[in-house]
Design a protein around this motif. Structure first.
Motif, PDB file in Angstrom:
ATOM      1  N   PRO A 106      98.134  39.454  61.075  1.00 61.79           N
ATOM      2  CA  PRO A 106      98.645  40.489  60.167  1.00 61.79           C
ATOM      3  C   PRO A 106      97.633  41.607  59.902  1.00 61.79           C
ATOM      4  CG  PRO A 106      99.078  38.301  59.289  1.00 61.79           C
ATOM      5  CD  PRO A 106      98.159  38.121  60.456  1.00 61.79           C
ATOM      6  N   ALA A 107      96.338  41.256  59.812  1.00 60.95           N
ATOM      7  CA  ALA A 107      95.307  42.278  59.542  1.00 60.95           C
ATOM      8  C   ALA A 107      95.188  43.245  60.711  1.00 60.95           C
ATOM      9  CB  ALA A 107      93.964  41.601  59.274  1.00 60.95           C
ATOM     10  N   ARG A 108      95.137  42.712  61.915  1.00 55.27           N
ATOM     11  CA  ARG A 108      95.015  43.553  63.116  1.00 55.27           C
ATOM     12  C   ARG A 108      96.260  44.418  63.300  1.00 55.27           C
ATOM     13  NH1 ARG A 108      96.310  43.634  68.456  1.00 55.27           N
ATOM     14  NH2 ARG A 108      94.703  44.475  69.865  1.00 55.27           N
ATOM     15  N   ASN A 109      97.439  43.789  63.180  1.00 52.68           N
ATOM     16  CA  ASN A 109      98.680  44.540  63.349  1.00 52.68           C
ATOM     17  C   ASN A 109      98.825  45.625  62.292  1.00 52.68           C
ATOM     18  OD1 ASN A 109      99.404  43.034  65.553  1.00 52.68           O
ATOM     19  ND2 ASN A 109     100.939  41.787  64.496  1.00 52.68           N
ATOM     20  N   GLY A 110      98.449  45.294  61.044  1.00 54.36           N
ATOM     21  CA  GLY A 110      98.557  46.271  59.960  1.00 54.36           C
ATOM     22  C   GLY A 110      97.758  47.527  60.248  1.00 54.36           C
ATOM     23  N   VAL A 111      96.522  47.353  60.725  1.00 51.91           N
ATOM     24  CA  VAL A 111      95.682  48.508  61.081  1.00 51.91           C
ATOM     25  C   VAL A 111      96.342  49.316  62.202  1.00 51.91           C
ATOM     26  CG1 VAL A 111      93.513  49.158  62.216  1.00 51.91           C
ATOM     27  CG2 VAL A 111      93.478  47.606  60.267  1.00 51.91           C
ATOM     28  N   VAL A 127      90.314  57.149  57.340  1.00 48.61           N
ATOM     29  CA  VAL A 127      89.139  56.410  56.853  1.00 48.61           C
ATOM     30  C   VAL A 127      89.613  54.981  56.595  1.00 48.61           C
ATOM     31  CG1 VAL A 127      87.360  56.197  55.081  1.00 48.61           C
ATOM     32  CG2 VAL A 127      88.142  58.469  55.802  1.00 48.61           C
ATOM     33  N   LEU A 128      89.036  54.042  57.308  1.00 49.73           N
ATOM     34  CA  LEU A 128      89.419  52.637  57.200  1.00 49.73           C
ATOM     35  C   LEU A 128      88.439  51.902  56.293  1.00 49.73           C
ATOM     36  CD1 LEU A 128      91.009  50.082  58.185  1.00 49.73           C
ATOM     37  CD2 LEU A 128      89.365  49.954  60.070  1.00 49.73           C
ATOM     38  N   THR A 129      88.970  51.194  55.299  1.00 47.06           N
ATOM     39  CA  THR A 129      88.129  50.317  54.486  1.00 47.06           C
ATOM     40  C   THR A 129      87.936  49.028  55.256  1.00 47.06           C
ATOM     41  OG1 THR A 129      89.244  51.228  52.542  1.00 47.06           O
ATOM     42  CG2 THR A 129      87.815  49.314  52.202  1.00 47.06           C
ATOM     43  N   SER A 130      86.772  48.861  55.842  1.00 44.04           N
ATOM     44  CA  SER A 130      86.439  47.611  56.504  1.00 44.04           C
ATOM     45  C   SER A 130      85.625  46.795  55.504  1.00 44.04           C
ATOM     46  CB  SER A 130      85.674  47.886  57.806  1.00 44.04           C
ATOM     47  OG  SER A 130      85.464  46.708  58.526  1.00 44.04           O
ATOM     48  N   ALA A 131      84.602  46.100  55.931  1.00 45.46           N
ATOM     49  CA  ALA A 131      83.820  45.273  55.013  1.00 45.46           C
ATOM     50  C   ALA A 131      82.486  44.928  55.650  1.00 45.46           C
ATOM     51  CB  ALA A 131      84.573  43.977  54.691  1.00 45.46           C
ATOM     52  N   PHE A 132      81.514  44.576  54.794  1.00 39.07           N
ATOM     53  CA  PHE A 132      80.258  44.040  55.338  1.00 39.07           C
ATOM     54  C   PHE A 132      80.547  42.777  56.142  1.00 39.07           C
ATOM     55  CE2 PHE A 132      76.521  41.248  55.020  1.00 39.07           C
ATOM     56  CZ  PHE A 132      75.589  42.057  55.652  1.00 39.07           C
ATOM     57  N   GLY A 133      81.669  42.126  55.830  1.00 39.06           N
ATOM     58  CA  GLY A 133      82.100  40.951  56.590  1.00 39.06           C
ATOM     59  C   GLY A 133      82.333  41.234  58.061  1.00 39.06           C
ATOM     60  N   ALA A 134      82.468  42.505  58.441  1.00 45.45           N
ATOM     61  CA  ALA A 134      82.600  42.883  59.859  1.00 45.45           C
ATOM     62  C   ALA A 134      81.256  43.297  60.456  1.00 45.45           C
ATOM     63  CB  ALA A 134      83.603  44.035  60.001  1.00 45.45           C
ATOM     64  N   VAL A 135      80.210  43.241  59.650  1.00 40.80           N
ATOM     65  CA  VAL A 135      78.875  43.710  60.076  1.00 40.80           C
ATOM     66  C   VAL A 135      77.883  42.560  60.224  1.00 40.80           C
ATOM     67  CG1 VAL A 135      76.867  45.123  59.416  1.00 40.80           C
ATOM     68  CG2 VAL A 135      79.181  45.981  58.993  1.00 40.80           C
ATOM     69  N   SER A 167      90.142  43.482  63.005  1.00 42.81           N
ATOM     70  CA  SER A 167      90.958  44.661  62.699  1.00 42.81           C
ATOM     71  C   SER A 167      90.146  45.958  62.808  1.00 42.81           C
ATOM     72  CB  SER A 167      91.620  44.541  61.327  1.00 42.81           C
ATOM     73  OG  SER A 167      90.684  44.309  60.310  1.00 42.81           O
ATOM     74  N   GLU A 168      88.852  45.917  62.408  1.00 44.52           N
ATOM     75  CA  GLU A 168      88.048  47.142  62.579  1.00 44.52           C
ATOM     76  C   GLU A 168      87.832  47.455  64.060  1.00 44.52           C
ATOM     77  OE1 GLU A 168      83.807  49.334  61.856  1.00 44.52           O
ATOM     78  OE2 GLU A 168      84.118  47.495  60.689  1.00 44.52           O
ATOM     79  N   ARG A 169      87.538  46.419  64.841  1.00 43.22           N
ATOM     80  CA  ARG A 169      87.372  46.656  66.290  1.00 43.22           C
ATOM     81  C   ARG A 169      88.656  47.219  66.904  1.00 43.22           C
ATOM     82  NH1 ARG A 169      82.804  45.523  68.838  1.00 43.22           N
ATOM     83  NH2 ARG A 169      81.409  43.838  68.194  1.00 43.22           N
ATOM     84  N   ALA A 170      89.815  46.737  66.438  1.00 39.75           N
ATOM     85  CA  ALA A 170      91.099  47.235  66.948  1.00 39.75           C
ATOM     86  C   ALA A 170      91.271  48.727  66.636  1.00 39.75           C
ATOM     87  CB  ALA A 170      92.252  46.430  66.343  1.00 39.75           C
ATOM     88  N   ALA A 171      90.812  49.143  65.448  1.00 39.28           N
ATOM     89  CA  ALA A 171      90.912  50.565  65.072  1.00 39.28           C
ATOM     90  C   ALA A 171      90.057  51.436  65.995  1.00 39.28           C
ATOM     91  CB  ALA A 171      90.478  50.753  63.622  1.00 39.28           C
ATOM     92  N   TRP A 172      88.827  51.007  66.269  1.00 34.13           N
ATOM     93  CA  TRP A 172      87.947  51.784  67.157  1.00 34.13           C
ATOM     94  C   TRP A 172      88.501  51.819  68.579  1.00 34.13           C
ATOM     95  CZ3 TRP A 172      85.082  55.128  65.023  1.00 34.13           C
ATOM     96  CH2 TRP A 172      84.438  54.887  63.817  1.00 34.13           C
ATOM     97  N   GLU A 173      89.067  50.705  69.028  1.00 36.01           N
ATOM     98  CA  GLU A 173      89.664  50.673  70.376  1.00 36.01           C
ATOM     99  C   GLU A 173      90.871  51.611  70.457  1.00 36.01           C
ATOM    100  OE1 GLU A 173      90.445  46.525  71.091  1.00 36.01           O
ATOM    101  OE2 GLU A 173      88.289  46.050  71.086  1.00 36.01           O
ATOM    102  N   ALA A 185      86.715  57.158  60.627  1.00 41.10           N
ATOM    103  CA  ALA A 185      85.444  56.730  60.022  1.00 41.10           C
ATOM    104  C   ALA A 185      85.738  55.429  59.289  1.00 41.10           C
ATOM    105  CB  ALA A 185      84.919  57.780  59.049  1.00 41.10           C
ATOM    106  N   THR A 186      84.765  54.546  59.191  1.00 42.22           N
ATOM    107  CA  THR A 186      84.967  53.319  58.418  1.00 42.22           C
ATOM    108  C   THR A 186      83.919  53.201  57.319  1.00 42.22           C
ATOM    109  OG1 THR A 186      83.582  51.847  59.770  1.00 42.22           O
ATOM    110  CG2 THR A 186      85.871  52.133  60.470  1.00 42.22           C
ATOM    111  N   VAL A 187      84.338  52.581  56.211  1.00 44.72           N
ATOM    112  CA  VAL A 187      83.440  52.267  55.106  1.00 44.72           C
ATOM    113  C   VAL A 187      83.386  50.749  55.011  1.00 44.72           C
ATOM    114  CG1 VAL A 187      83.048  52.431  52.619  1.00 44.72           C
ATOM    115  CG2 VAL A 187      83.966  54.406  53.877  1.00 44.72           C
ATOM    116  N   ASN A 188      82.176  50.206  55.052  1.00 47.59           N
ATOM    117  CA  ASN A 188      81.972  48.749  55.060  1.00 47.59           C
ATOM    118  C   ASN A 188      81.224  48.327  53.800  1.00 47.59           C
ATOM    119  OD1 ASN A 188      82.101  49.834  57.949  1.00 47.59           O
ATOM    120  ND2 ASN A 188      82.301  47.649  58.345  1.00 47.59           N
TER     121      ASN A 188
END
Length: 346
Positions: A106-111, A127-135, A167-173, A185-188
């Protein structure tokens, strides 16, 4: 901000959320028109109440649209006529979510649903709200994590962090393969503190509620994280939206060095006096938490975080966007005082 903002419409997804509310406050104060997406239209009054709590007095520039991250067709109307999209919403898995896919898909599809609709509508930048959890998860570093780092998905990475990474990687792809002409742009953010506007708040705030309510009376778990004030997270979204330098960039939102849970507790006791009477004064040995986890599923969730020290650098946001966050101590106290003011502490 210049008056030309008045003609620019920004879609903020997940409009009833903690970060989204503050993004809307920042946008309205800067003169933008804001359209907030909600899964349930009946939440509109609740959102207005939160925005009033945050100082907004006029709702002329605010509108609402119903859209769901699990329904791709709902996003065409949501993004119509928008110059920008701030995509904060992240689907919350049903309580009966059992598999990793229940979080990740659901997270990937939603993005991707939002990105595709934005591209079709001619949106300038998302601007995508990602998270430090993706870093910074799934790895150990003695130095600070930066935007060059990505979470390495393995068994130590929690499902939510896994979903944020995918989901963040999907947005960049998407931008690379299908997004010609649209910017991203993303904010983590690291752990998000700051003044709560209602009972809807970030997960990080729960630890301060537990401390003030006496839920950690026997002591704090031994773990350290970087934090950031939600008002500064919103400010960074706004800067990432309008600055030419932000196109194609990730930005970590962190107020500074990691604070241990005990240091957070010490800040509360130092400044709140009697109101912090139930706040813990010591750390619990990690072996004791691990033993308790054998019998308590809630405690088991804490075990992978024990001994963790996660430091994150926000130098890039400061250098490129002149972002200047409040101190961690100020964010901690703003959180606690707002919880007390709204009678959210027992």
């Amino acid at each position: 901000m210049e008056n030309s903002n008045n003609n620019k419409l920004v879609l903020v997804t997940g409009g009833s959320g903690f970060i989204a509310s503050y993004c809307m406050i920042a946008l309205l104060n800067a003169g933008f028109k804001v359209r907030a997406s909600l899964r349930a239209p009946k939440k509109a009054d609740e959102v207005k109440h939160m925005l009033r709590q945050g100082g907004i007095r006029s709702f002329e520039a605010l509108s609402f649209v119903t859209a769901d991250l699990q329904d791709e067709s709902s996003w065409d109307a949501a993004v119509k006529d928008c110059t920008y999209v701030i995509h904060v919403a992240s689907p919350t898995p049903n309580t009966d979510a059992k598999t990793l896919d229940d979080f990740v898909i659901p997270a990937r599809n939603g993005v991707l649903f939002v990105m595709r609709a934005a591209k079709k509508a001619g949106v300038k930048r998302v601007v995508l709200t990602s998270a430090f959890g993706a870093v910074g998860m799934g790895t150990h570093k003695t130095s600070l994590y930066t935007e060059e780092d990505w979470t390495v998905i393995n068994d130590t990475v929690a499902p939510y962090q896994h979903s944020k990474t995918v989901s963040e990687r999907a947005a960049w792809e998407f931008i690379e393969n299908e997004g010609a002409g649209m910017e991203l742009a993303t904010v983590n953010p690291t752990g998000v503190y700051g003044p709560v506007l209602s009972a809807d708040m970030s997960h990080s705030v729960q630890s301060i509620i537990q401390m003030l309510n006496g839920g950690m009376k026997s002591g704090c778990p031994k773990m350290s994280f970087s934090y950031v004030d939600v008002r500064d997270v919103a400010d960074l979204h706004l800067k990432a939206m309008v600055s030419p330098a932000a196109s194609g960039q990730r930005f970590i939102a962190s107020a500074g060095r990691p604070y241990s849970m005990l240091e957070v507790a010490n800040v509360l006791r130092k400044h709140l006096g009697e109101k912090a009477a139930k706040v813990p004064t010591k750390e619990i040995p990690s072996w004791l938490i691990k033993f308790t986890a054998l019998f308590n599923p809630k405690v088991r969730m804490v075990v992978p975080l024990l001994g963790m020290v996660k430091g994150a650098s926000s130098q890039k946001a400061k250098n490129l966007l002149n972002w200047q966050p409040r101190s961690t101590e100020e964010a901690i106290l703003a959180t606690a005082n707002s919880l007390l003011d709204l009678n959210l502490i027992k």
